[in-house]
Write a protein that holds these residues in place. Structure first.
Motif, PDB file in Angstrom:
ATOM      1  N   PHE A 104      25.307  -9.953 -14.036  1.00 54.28           N
ATOM      2  CA  PHE A 104      23.942  -9.965 -13.521  1.00 54.28           C
ATOM      3  C   PHE A 104      23.916  -9.373 -12.114  1.00 54.28           C
ATOM      4  N   ASN A 105      24.953  -9.625 -11.353  1.00 52.58           N
ATOM      5  CA  ASN A 105      25.037  -9.068 -10.002  1.00 52.58           C
ATOM      6  C   ASN A 105      25.002  -7.541 -10.051  1.00 52.58           C
ATOM      7  N   ASP A 106      25.714  -6.952 -11.007  1.00 49.82           N
ATOM      8  CA  ASP A 106      25.708  -5.488 -11.157  1.00 49.82           C
ATOM      9  C   ASP A 106      24.293  -4.977 -11.451  1.00 49.82           C
ATOM     10  N   VAL A 107      23.607  -5.670 -12.352  1.00 48.80           N
ATOM     11  CA  VAL A 107      22.256  -5.259 -12.732  1.00 48.80           C
ATOM     12  C   VAL A 107      21.306  -5.389 -11.539  1.00 48.80           C
ATOM     13  N   ILE A 108      21.387  -6.498 -10.838  1.00 50.37           N
ATOM     14  CA  ILE A 108      20.516  -6.714  -9.685  1.00 50.37           C
ATOM     15  C   ILE A 108      20.803  -5.684  -8.602  1.00 50.37           C
ATOM     16  N   ASP A 109      22.072  -5.399  -8.330  1.00 47.34           N
ATOM     17  CA  ASP A 109      22.423  -4.356  -7.356  1.00 47.34           C
ATOM     18  C   ASP A 109      21.826  -3.011  -7.760  1.00 47.34           C
ATOM     19  N   PHE A 110      21.961  -2.666  -9.044  1.00 47.80           N
ATOM     20  CA  PHE A 110      21.412  -1.407  -9.537  1.00 47.80           C
ATOM     21  C   PHE A 110      19.905  -1.363  -9.317  1.00 47.80           C
ATOM     22  N   LEU A 111      19.201  -2.447  -9.663  1.00 50.98           N
ATOM     23  CA  LEU A 111      17.750  -2.484  -9.522  1.00 50.98           C
ATOM     24  C   LEU A 111      17.315  -2.381  -8.067  1.00 50.98           C
ATOM     25  N   ILE A 112      18.036  -3.041  -7.183  1.00 49.13           N
ATOM     26  CA  ILE A 112      17.715  -2.963  -5.752  1.00 49.13           C
ATOM     27  C   ILE A 112      17.917  -1.541  -5.244  1.00 49.13           C
ATOM     28  N   ASN A 113      19.048  -0.935  -5.595  1.00 46.25           N
ATOM     29  CA  ASN A 113      19.312   0.445  -5.167  1.00 46.25           C
ATOM     30  C   ASN A 113      18.282   1.403  -5.744  1.00 46.25           C
ATOM     31  N   TYR A 114      17.948   1.209  -7.008  1.00 43.05           N
ATOM     32  CA  TYR A 114      16.943   2.062  -7.647  1.00 43.05           C
ATOM     33  C   TYR A 114      15.609   1.945  -6.924  1.00 43.05           C
ATOM     34  N   TYR A 115      15.232   0.724  -6.567  1.00 39.23           N
ATOM     35  CA  TYR A 115      13.977   0.501  -5.850  1.00 39.23           C
ATOM     36  C   TYR A 115      13.963   1.270  -4.531  1.00 39.23           C
ATOM     37  N   TYR A 116      15.041   1.142  -3.749  1.00 37.82           N
ATOM     38  CA  TYR A 116      15.069   1.812  -2.446  1.00 37.82           C
ATOM     39  C   TYR A 116      15.117   3.333  -2.580  1.00 37.82           C
ATOM     40  N   GLU A 117      15.806   3.833  -3.592  1.00 35.29           N
ATOM     41  CA  GLU A 117      15.894   5.276  -3.786  1.00 35.29           C
ATOM     42  C   GLU A 117      14.581   5.871  -4.292  1.00 35.29           C
ATOM     43  N   ASN A 118      13.778   5.055  -4.982  1.00 41.44           N
ATOM     44  CA  ASN A 118      12.547   5.563  -5.590  1.00 41.44           C
ATOM     45  C   ASN A 118      11.290   4.987  -4.964  1.00 41.44           C
ATOM     46  N   GLU A 119      11.456   4.331  -3.835  1.00 36.92           N
ATOM     47  CA  GLU A 119      10.306   3.786  -3.134  1.00 36.92           C
ATOM     48  C   GLU A 119       9.364   4.935  -2.796  1.00 36.92           C
ATOM     49  N   GLU A 120       8.099   4.752  -3.092  1.00 34.13           N
ATOM     50  CA  GLU A 120       7.148   5.847  -2.915  1.00 34.13           C
ATOM     51  C   GLU A 120       6.988   6.251  -1.456  1.00 34.13           C
ATOM     52  N   PHE A 121       6.840   5.289  -0.579  1.00 31.27           N
ATOM     53  CA  PHE A 121       6.609   5.588   0.819  1.00 31.27           C
ATOM     54  C   PHE A 121       7.499   4.714   1.684  1.00 31.27           C
ATOM     55  N   SER A 122       7.932   5.284   2.798  1.00 28.21           N
ATOM     56  CA  SER A 122       8.606   4.461   3.792  1.00 28.21           C
ATOM     57  C   SER A 122       7.532   3.635   4.493  1.00 28.21           C
ATOM     58  N   ASP A 123       7.931   2.643   5.252  1.00 26.88           N
ATOM     59  CA  ASP A 123       6.964   1.839   5.991  1.00 26.88           C
ATOM     60  C   ASP A 123       6.149   2.708   6.947  1.00 26.88           C
ATOM     61  N   GLU A 124       6.823   3.688   7.571  1.00 24.93           N
ATOM     62  CA  GLU A 124       6.128   4.579   8.504  1.00 24.93           C
ATOM     63  C   GLU A 124       5.089   5.430   7.782  1.00 24.93           C
ATOM     64  N   GLN A 125       5.460   5.966   6.607  1.00 26.98           N
ATOM     65  CA  GLN A 125       4.522   6.779   5.833  1.00 26.98           C
ATOM     66  C   GLN A 125       3.338   5.933   5.375  1.00 26.98           C
ATOM     67  N   ALA A 126       3.617   4.728   4.904  1.00 26.62           N
ATOM     68  CA  ALA A 126       2.538   3.849   4.445  1.00 26.62           C
ATOM     69  C   ALA A 126       1.568   3.550   5.578  1.00 26.62           C
ATOM     70  N   GLU A 127       2.087   3.342   6.782  1.00 24.39           N
ATOM     71  CA  GLU A 127       1.216   3.069   7.927  1.00 24.39           C
ATOM     72  C   GLU A 127       0.314   4.266   8.228  1.00 24.39           C
ATOM     73  N   ILE A 128       0.886   5.472   8.175  1.00 33.33           N
ATOM     74  CA  ILE A 128       0.102   6.690   8.411  1.00 33.33           C
ATOM     75  C   ILE A 128      -1.010   6.805   7.372  1.00 33.33           C
ATOM     76  N   TYR A 129      -0.663   6.611   6.089  1.00 32.36           N
ATOM     77  CA  TYR A 129      -1.660   6.717   5.030  1.00 32.36           C
ATOM     78  C   TYR A 129      -2.725   5.638   5.158  1.00 32.36           C
ATOM     79  N   ASN A 130      -2.308   4.419   5.487  1.00 32.83           N
ATOM     80  CA  ASN A 130      -3.276   3.332   5.657  1.00 32.83           C
ATOM     81  C   ASN A 130      -4.231   3.622   6.811  1.00 32.83           C
ATOM     82  N   ASN A 131      -3.714   4.187   7.894  1.00 32.90           N
ATOM     83  CA  ASN A 131      -4.573   4.561   9.022  1.00 32.90           C
ATOM     84  C   ASN A 131      -5.569   5.648   8.614  1.00 32.90           C
ATOM     85  N   ASP A 132      -5.090   6.630   7.838  1.00 34.22           N
ATOM     86  CA  ASP A 132      -5.984   7.686   7.350  1.00 34.22           C
ATOM     87  C   ASP A 132      -7.076   7.101   6.458  1.00 34.22           C
TER      88      ASP A 132
END
Length: 87
Positions: free
Chosen positions: A26-54
């Motif tokens: 399960f640890n392997d699966v959870i690690d994979f899912l966490i890495n996948y999430y970070y690699e495929n995250e749509e926006f960084s926090d900085e990008q999200a802030e810019i878009y939210n301000n717009d």
């Protein structure tokens, strides 16, 4: 490696079991899912802030840097993106 015990629902346990191969923990699966999430995250926090301000500026009536897009143009852009994703 220090281990921790976490509580998960029966449903989550079942889903993790389905995702794991016979050689994976399960640890392997959870690690994979966490890495996948970070690699495929749509926006960084900085990008999200810019878009939210717009969005906030737009909602407050500031139409600076806003351009009109026709439905036909939008469909063309979507088709192009779909073709690129299939490559």
């Amino acid at each position: 490696m220090m281990t921790k015990t976490i509580k998960i629902s029966e449903k989550t346990h079942k889903l993790l079991s389905e995702l794991a191969s016979k050689n994976e923990t399960f640890n392997d699966v959870i690690d994979f899912l966490i890495n996948y999430y970070y690699e495929n995250e749509e926006f960084s926090d900085e990008q999200a802030e810019i878009y939210n301000n717009d969005i906030e500026r737009f909602e407050n009536g500031n139409l600076e840097n806003v351009s009109e897009v026709t439905l036909k143009d939008l469909e063309k852009r979507i088709s192009k993106l779909e073709r690129e994703l299939k490559k």
